[in-house]
Design a protein around this motif. Structure first.
Motif, PDB file in Angstrom:
ATOM      1  N   VAL A   1     -34.516  39.363 -17.862  1.00  0.00           N
ATOM      2  CA  VAL A   1     -35.750  39.654 -17.279  1.00  0.00           C
ATOM      3  C   VAL A   1     -35.256  39.967 -15.611  1.00  0.00           C
ATOM      4  O   VAL A   1     -35.437  38.917 -14.921  1.00  0.00           O
ATOM      5  N   GLY A   2     -35.568  40.940 -15.216  1.00  0.00           N
ATOM      6  CA  GLY A   2     -35.141  41.212 -13.710  1.00  0.00           C
ATOM      7  C   GLY A   2     -33.536  40.865 -13.559  1.00  0.00           C
ATOM      8  O   GLY A   2     -32.835  40.993 -14.237  1.00  0.00           O
ATOM      9  N   LEU A   3     -33.682  39.758 -12.396  1.00  0.00           N
ATOM     10  CA  LEU A   3     -32.226  39.157 -12.136  1.00  0.00           C
ATOM     11  C   LEU A   3     -32.206  38.063 -12.943  1.00  0.00           C
ATOM     12  O   LEU A   3     -31.000  37.117 -12.702  1.00  0.00           O
TER      13      LEU A   3
ATOM     14  N   VAL B   1     -26.826  43.185  -4.455  1.00  0.00           N
ATOM     15  CA  VAL B   1     -27.263  43.558  -5.655  1.00  0.00           C
ATOM     16  C   VAL B   1     -27.053  44.822  -5.846  1.00  0.00           C
ATOM     17  O   VAL B   1     -27.637  45.785  -5.019  1.00  0.00           O
ATOM     18  N   ALA B   2     -26.260  45.449  -6.815  1.00  0.00           N
ATOM     19  CA  ALA B   2     -26.256  47.032  -7.023  1.00  0.00           C
ATOM     20  C   ALA B   2     -27.450  47.084  -7.824  1.00  0.00           C
ATOM     21  O   ALA B   2     -27.777  46.807  -8.941  1.00  0.00           O
ATOM     22  N   VAL B   3     -28.249  47.928  -7.453  1.00  0.00           N
ATOM     23  CA  VAL B   3     -29.735  48.385  -7.897  1.00  0.00           C
ATOM     24  C   VAL B   3     -29.424  49.910  -7.932  1.00  0.00           C
ATOM     25  O   VAL B   3     -29.154  50.814  -7.097  1.00  0.00           O
ATOM     26  N   ARG B   4     -30.009  50.355  -9.257  1.00  0.00           N
ATOM     27  CA  ARG B   4     -29.650  51.867  -9.489  1.00  0.00           C
ATOM     28  C   ARG B   4     -30.953  52.247 -10.307  1.00  0.00           C
ATOM     29  O   ARG B   4     -31.353  51.308 -11.164  1.00  0.00           O
ATOM     30  N   SER B   5     -31.330  53.710 -10.044  1.00  0.00           N
ATOM     31  CA  SER B   5     -32.481  54.272 -10.906  1.00  0.00           C
ATOM     32  C   SER B   5     -31.604  54.094 -12.377  1.00  0.00           C
ATOM     33  O   SER B   5     -30.863  54.211 -12.505  1.00  0.00           O
TER      34      SER B   5
ATOM     35  N   HIS C   1     -22.826  36.628 -11.486  1.00  0.00           N
ATOM     36  CA  HIS C   1     -22.465  37.902 -11.870  1.00  0.00           C
ATOM     37  C   HIS C   1     -24.050  38.275 -12.570  1.00  0.00           C
ATOM     38  O   HIS C   1     -24.941  37.512 -13.131  1.00  0.00           O
ATOM     39  N   THR C   2     -24.155  39.754 -12.559  1.00  0.00           N
ATOM     40  CA  THR C   2     -25.481  40.107 -12.823  1.00  0.00           C
ATOM     41  C   THR C   2     -25.544  39.992 -14.416  1.00  0.00           C
ATOM     42  O   THR C   2     -24.613  40.156 -15.250  1.00  0.00           O
ATOM     43  N   ALA C   3     -26.610  39.854 -14.974  1.00  0.00           N
ATOM     44  CA  ALA C   3     -27.034  39.870 -16.509  1.00  0.00           C
ATOM     45  C   ALA C   3     -27.679  41.200 -16.566  1.00  0.00           C
ATOM     46  O   ALA C   3     -27.799  41.336 -18.053  1.00  0.00           O
ATOM     47  N   ALA C   4     -27.922  42.115 -15.750  1.00  0.00           N
ATOM     48  CA  ALA C   4     -28.726  43.184 -16.215  1.00  0.00           C
ATOM     49  C   ALA C   4     -27.896  44.106 -16.971  1.00  0.00           C
ATOM     50  O   ALA C   4     -26.524  44.371 -16.890  1.00  0.00           O
ATOM     51  N   ALA C   5     -28.081  45.149 -18.009  1.00  0.00           N
ATOM     52  CA  ALA C   5     -27.620  46.158 -18.600  1.00  0.00           C
ATOM     53  C   ALA C   5     -27.006  47.167 -17.756  1.00  0.00           C
ATOM     54  O   ALA C   5     -27.714  47.535 -16.861  1.00  0.00           O
ATOM     55  N   GLY C   6     -25.714  47.088 -17.825  1.00  0.00           N
ATOM     56  CA  GLY C   6     -25.037  48.199 -17.108  1.00  0.00           C
ATOM     57  C   GLY C   6     -24.763  47.572 -15.863  1.00  0.00           C
ATOM     58  O   GLY C   6     -24.196  48.288 -15.091  1.00  0.00           O
ATOM     59  N   GLY C   7     -24.999  46.104 -15.611  1.00  0.00           N
ATOM     60  CA  GLY C   7     -24.633  45.603 -14.435  1.00  0.00           C
ATOM     61  C   GLY C   7     -25.582  45.965 -13.258  1.00  0.00           C
ATOM     62  O   GLY C   7     -25.201  45.491 -12.090  1.00  0.00           O
ATOM     63  N   MET C   8     -26.484  46.662 -13.564  1.00  0.00           N
ATOM     64  CA  MET C   8     -27.565  46.984 -12.053  1.00  0.00           C
ATOM     65  C   MET C   8     -28.940  47.080 -12.900  1.00  0.00           C
ATOM     66  O   MET C   8     -29.554  47.625 -13.716  1.00  0.00           O
ATOM     67  N   PRO C   9     -29.700  46.279 -12.262  1.00  0.00           N
ATOM     68  CA  PRO C   9     -31.046  46.131 -12.489  1.00  0.00           C
ATOM     69  C   PRO C   9     -31.502  47.404 -11.935  1.00  0.00           C
ATOM     70  O   PRO C   9     -31.335  47.985 -10.888  1.00  0.00           O
ATOM     71  N   LEU C  10     -32.801  47.735 -12.367  1.00  0.00           N
ATOM     72  CA  LEU C  10     -33.746  48.824 -11.808  1.00  0.00           C
ATOM     73  C   LEU C  10     -34.338  48.498 -10.627  1.00  0.00           C
ATOM     74  O   LEU C  10     -34.631  47.189 -10.467  1.00  0.00           O
ATOM     75  N   PRO C  11     -34.620  49.333  -9.895  1.00  0.00           N
ATOM     76  CA  PRO C  11     -35.501  48.793  -8.718  1.00  0.00           C
ATOM     77  C   PRO C  11     -36.334  48.099  -8.624  1.00  0.00           C
ATOM     78  O   PRO C  11     -36.920  47.015  -7.928  1.00  0.00           O
ATOM     79  N   CYS C  12     -37.343  48.503  -9.474  1.00  0.00           N
ATOM     80  CA  CYS C  12     -38.752  47.552  -9.676  1.00  0.00           C
ATOM     81  C   CYS C  12     -38.585  46.065 -10.006  1.00  0.00           C
ATOM     82  O   CYS C  12     -38.960  45.220  -9.673  1.00  0.00           O
TER      83      CYS C  12
ATOM     84  N   GLU D   1     -36.995  44.279  -7.090  1.00  0.00           N
ATOM     85  CA  GLU D   1     -37.930  43.845  -6.080  1.00  0.00           C
ATOM     86  C   GLU D   1     -38.934  42.878  -6.492  1.00  0.00           C
ATOM     87  O   GLU D   1     -39.462  41.845  -5.736  1.00  0.00           O
ATOM     88  N   LEU D   2     -39.406  42.824  -7.911  1.00  0.00           N
ATOM     89  CA  LEU D   2     -40.249  41.983  -8.221  1.00  0.00           C
ATOM     90  C   LEU D   2     -39.362  40.398  -8.586  1.00  0.00           C
ATOM     91  O   LEU D   2     -39.987  39.455  -8.310  1.00  0.00           O
ATOM     92  N   SER D   3     -38.172  40.568  -8.741  1.00  0.00           N
ATOM     93  CA  SER D   3     -37.257  39.292  -8.836  1.00  0.00           C
ATOM     94  C   SER D   3     -37.294  38.729  -7.406  1.00  0.00           C
ATOM     95  O   SER D   3     -37.142  37.389  -7.332  1.00  0.00           O
ATOM     96  N   VAL D   4     -37.131  39.547  -6.333  1.00  0.00           N
ATOM     97  CA  VAL D   4     -37.015  39.050  -5.025  1.00  0.00           C
ATOM     98  C   VAL D   4     -38.064  38.124  -4.771  1.00  0.00           C
ATOM     99  O   VAL D   4     -38.348  37.154  -4.108  1.00  0.00           O
TER     100      VAL D   4
END
Length: 166
Positions: free
Chosen positions: A4-6, A58-62, A105-116, A119-122
């Protein structure tokens, strides 16, 4: 476990980034505080000591760019037979005694969380550090829901908004 997020949330633990295995680096959040894990980085701090938790690099991608990157990685792995570790990032843990940079290490799918979600994780990390949010809420959700896996994007965003109080 559920992403969930980061955050990588289990039935009894919450990590910023992926749960570390063996001597891998990681950052665990517990009811008692924050704990840096892995070889070469150690330390634990009670929540009362923590002033700031700030992710760095953090690598963030659309959604479209993330899917393209995931497709490219899948093709590369199929052609070469070699997989890659998810991207690493750092979390700065600031206390009254100083700042420590913890690798995760990131847990996000594809290694990159979505921007929203990023931001909410921060915001949630800021609120956890200043006492405006309680890690017990994430742990309770994990006990009840993490076994079902990562929820859909809309539910992840709703959870982060709830926990961050926004």
């Amino acid at each position: 476990m559920a992403m969930v997020g980061l955050f990588w949330i289990g039935e009894d633990s919450v990590y910023v980034g992926a749960e570390p295995m063996g001597a891998a680096a990681g950052l665990r959040l517990t009811g008692d505080g924050v704990e840096a894990l892995g070889s070469g980085q150690g330390g634990s701090w009670a929540w009362e000591e923590v002033r700031r938790l700030e992710p760095r690099a953090v690598a963030v991608r659309s959604g479209v760019r993330r899917m393209a990157s995931m497709a490219f990685d899948a093709v590369l792995t199929a052609l070469t037979g070699e997989g890659q570790l998810p991207p690493a990032f750092a979390v700065e843990v600031t206390t009254a005694r100083g700042t420590v940079e913890v690798s995760v290490h990131t847990a996000a799918a594809g290694g990159m969380p979505l921007p929203c979600e990023y931001e909410l994780s921060v915001v949630l990390l800021e609120r956890l550090a200043n006492g405006g949010a309680d890690i017990a809420d994430l742990l309770a959700w994990g006990r009840d829901h993490a076994g079902a896996g990562t929820p859909p994007r809309e539910e992840r965003e709703a959870l982060l908004r709830k926990w961050a109080g926004v």
